[in-house]
Design an enzyme around this catalytic site. Sequence first.
Site, PDB file in Angstrom:
ATOM      1  N   ASP A   1      -1.758  -5.311  -0.869  1.00  0.00           N
ATOM      2  CA  ASP A   1      -2.138  -6.800  -0.245  1.00  0.00           C
ATOM      3  C   ASP A   1      -1.194  -6.908   1.002  1.00  0.00           C
ATOM      4  OD1 ASP A   1      -2.487  -9.381   0.165  1.00  0.00           O
ATOM      5  OD2 ASP A   1      -1.977 -10.126  -1.720  1.00  0.00           O
TER       6      ASP A   1
ATOM      7  N   MET B   1       2.713 -15.795  -7.661  1.00  0.00           N
ATOM      8  CA  MET B   1       3.964 -15.523  -7.135  1.00  0.00           C
ATOM      9  C   MET B   1       4.693 -16.932  -7.545  1.00  0.00           C
ATOM     10  SD  MET B   1       2.832 -14.333  -3.448  1.00  0.00           S
ATOM     11  CE  MET B   1       1.096 -14.953  -3.249  1.00  0.00           C
TER      12      MET B   1
ATOM     13  N   MET C   1       2.943  -5.311  -2.686  1.00  0.00           N
ATOM     14  CA  MET C   1       2.711  -5.815  -1.578  1.00  0.00           C
ATOM     15  C   MET C   1       3.184  -5.159  -0.440  1.00  0.00           C
ATOM     16  SD  MET C   1       1.767  -8.972  -2.603  1.00  0.00           S
ATOM     17  CE  MET C   1       2.139  -9.700  -0.878  1.00  0.00           C
TER      18      MET C   1
END
Length: 226
Positions: A174, A67, A136
């Site tokens: 996630d 990230m 995500m």
Amino acid sequence: MLIISPSVLAADFSKLGEEVNKVHTAGAQYIHLDVMDGIFVPNISFGPPVITSLKKVTNITFDVHLMITKPERYIKDYVDAGADIITIHYESCDDPEAVIEQIRSYGVRPSVSIKPATPPEQIFHLLDKVDMVLVMTVEPGFGGQSLIPETIDKVRVLREYAENNGINVDIEVDGGINSDNLGLLTSAGANVIVAGSAIFRAKDPEKVIADMICIGEEFPFKKTKH
């Protein structure tokens, strides 16, 4: 089969090697390593030295999630540190396809991630170039969030596109995942599950992982009929 990838951010960093081997012994197939730079997301975590140290004490698959902005600058550093899978964010670089090719050139499995606001259609052209897609299910960089329900549809859209086009790709999810929503994610097509505290802080992580796999088998992906 469902793959469980516990997030190391929930581990006790004072005994990180022991923690990782504990969840590996309990049945986890991957360990999820979130690398945050304080720019792409508003938190900072760790870099290659931590991963290098961990690699010396475990042989579990290292699922490294970058990230960070312009990840192409650091791909070789994470390869050298021991990454087996490297996930970059579609939103983090100007030419994701080139970075994916860079990762593949080192013999590491490339993966691409999208934030909750990014339409899944934007990465259709990348699905046959990666080994995994990470959806995500919360905003990256913030802990303690609840799963965003709309992200479940993104998983289904990606899985059905892959199925319709003969593309063999893992779909990882996630953020905010628990026993109440896990079945929704696996039935939508997710097969790699990231979880943190639920595993690392459990009294019986082996049972938690076994229960998650059982839910995944109970609610497998079924292609929508049109």
